[in-house]
Design an enzyme around this catalytic site. Sequence first.
Site, short mmCIF file in Angstrom:
data_model
loop_
_atom_site.label_atom_id
_atom_site.label_comp_id
_atom_site.label_asym_id
_atom_site.label_seq_id
_atom_site.Cartn_x
_atom_site.Cartn_y
_atom_site.Cartn_z
N LYS A 29 18.33 -28.80 19.67
CA LYS A 29 18.56 -29.92 20.59
C LYS A 29 17.28 -30.70 20.85
O LYS A 29 17.33 -31.87 21.23
CB LYS A 29 19.21 -29.42 21.88
CG LYS A 29 20.63 -28.93 21.63
CD LYS A 29 21.37 -28.55 22.89
CE LYS A 29 22.84 -28.29 22.62
NZ LYS A 29 23.10 -27.02 21.91
C1 LIG Z 1 24.23 -26.72 21.19
C2 LIG Z 1 24.09 -25.60 20.20
C3 LIG Z 1 25.02 -25.40 19.15
C4 LIG Z 1 26.26 -26.27 19.00
O1 LIG Z 1 25.99 -27.59 18.61
P1 LIG Z 1 27.09 -28.74 18.79
O2 LIG Z 1 26.40 -30.01 18.45
O3 LIG Z 1 27.52 -28.67 20.24
O4 LIG Z 1 28.22 -28.41 17.86
C5 LIG Z 1 24.77 -24.39 18.24
N1 LIG Z 1 23.71 -23.57 18.37
C6 LIG Z 1 22.80 -23.72 19.36
C7 LIG Z 1 21.66 -22.78 19.44
C8 LIG Z 1 22.96 -24.74 20.30
O5 LIG Z 1 22.05 -24.87 21.30
#
Ligand SMILES: *Cc1c(COP(=O)(O)O)cnc(C)c1O
Length: 465
Positions: free
Chosen positions: A112
Site C-alpha cells: 500500500k
Molecule cells: C490490502 C492488502 C491486500 C489486498 O489488496 P486489495 O487491493 O484490497 O485487493 C493484500 N495483502 C496485503 C498485505 C494488503 O495490505
Amino acid sequence: MRYISTRGTAPALSFEEVLLTGLASDGGLYVPESLPSFSAEQLEEMASLDYPSLAHRILLPFVDEAFSSEELREIIDDTYSVFRHSAVAPLVQLEHNQWVLELFHGPTLAFKDFALQLLGRLLDATLKRRGEKVVIMGATSGDTGSAAIAGCQRCENIDIFILHPHNRVSDVQRRQMTTLSGPTIHNLAIEGNFDDCQAMVKASFRDQSFLPDGRSLVAVNSINWARIMAQIVYYFYAGLALGAPHRAAAYSVPTGNFGDIFAGYLAAKMGLPIAQLMIATNRNDVLHRLLSSGDYARQALEHTLSPSMDITVSSNFERLMFDLYDRDPSAIAALMAAFDDGDIALSEAAMSNARAMFASHRVDDAETLACISNVWEKTGYLLDPHSAIGYAAATLADAKSGVPWVTLATAHPAKFPGAIERSGVAAVPTLPAHLSDLFDLDEHFDVLPNDMAEVHRFMSAHLGA
Ligand SMILES: *Cc1c(COP(=O)(O)O)cnc(C)c1O
C-alpha cells in the site's frame, strides 16, 4: 484525461478533482474515460527504465492537466526514494517459472506504500497550489491506516483521522499507526469492530455537514483512483524484466478489495502482455465464488491469518464490472441497486469476458501455513501469509502453465510474526532497521465509543485551523 463514474449520472471529473474525492455522487467509482496504451516498440524502449522513470512514463498521461511533466517527475522521485531497496520493487526467482515481486520495501512494509506515498505527495502539491485544506477519514483493520498516515504525515494541509477497532488489530499493525505522531495525525480506537468503523466512515462521506465550511473528506481506500493508478506501474516493471513485449507473464495477486489486481487488468489493457491474472483469496472468497458460479453473494466475515484480505465485498470489482458490461453505466447502476438488496448473478457474456483474463483460487489457513513452510524448506525464502496465498494459488491452482508466474508479495513477513510461528518454520522474521524500535516508541491514540456523534465531535475539536 477525464474520469467518468461507473454508474453514469455523476459529472465527469479532471484528475485533480478525482484525487480530492471519494465515491462519485451517484454512488459509482471513477474510471478513466479512455486509457493510454503502449506499442511493442515503446515497451522495448521502456524495458531499460528504472522504477521512477517507468512510473513517470506510465503515469504522466493520467494526470496531464494537473501536473507538468517536471513536477510529476519530482514527486515520483521523492516518493520512491523512501523505499529501502534500490530497485524499489525487486523481482526474486524462487523456482522454475515462479517469481515473487517484493512490494514491501516501503516505510510500512506493505504494497500500500506504493500508492499512499504517492497519493500523499500529490495531495500536498495540489492543496498547496489551491490554498485548500482537506480531511482524510479512513477505517483500517491493518495495513491501510499506517500506510495512509505515513504517506500524509508531513502534509500541513491534511488532517488525518484513522479509525481502527480497539484491541482488534495486531500489535505491529497498531504500533505502526500509533507511533507516528504530529498535530494533524489522529488515531481513533473505536470500541467496536472493523465493520462499525467502516460504517461510520461511509456515513460521514455521505453527510459531511459536521465539517467546518471549506473542508471536505478525501478517501484513502482503494476507491480513490490515484491508488489504483500507482499500482499499474509494478506490473509493467515485472513484465518488462521477464521479457515483455516478447513474452507474456502471469500474475497471482493476494486479493481483498480488488484494487491491486484491477491495476493489473489495466496494465494489460494498456498493452502489457499478460497471460493470466489469478485472484488469490483466503476463506473470504466472494470473488472466487463469483468466478466459479457467476453469483455475487455476500457471506459472513471470517477472521483469517491474512487479515488484510478479510473482506465480504470487494468494492473495486465494480470497476471491472463496468468493462465486463461493455461500459454500460445503466447496467451497472441496476446491478448495484439489486446488490444492495441481496445477491446478484452476472450475465453469461460478462462471465465469459471475465474468464478470458482472470482465474481464481481460494486458500485456507492450513494451506497458507503449509505454503509458508514448504517454500521455506525448499528455497529458504520466507513469505508472509498474504503473499503465501498468492504463491499457493500460482503453484497449486489450475494456472496457465509454461508462462512465468509472478506472485505479488504484498507484505513483509515481520508484520505477521504470529502466522510465521504457527507455520513451524525455524525462522524468526525481524523488522527492518528503520522499525526496530517500534516496540519502544510511545503510542498516541484516543479510545472513543462506537458512536458517530462522538466521533464527529472529536474530529471538529481536533481540526487544525
Ligand atoms: C490490502 C492488502 C491486500 C489486498 O489488496 P486489495 O487491493 O484490497 O485487493 C493484500 N495483502 C496485503 C498485505 C494488503 O495490505
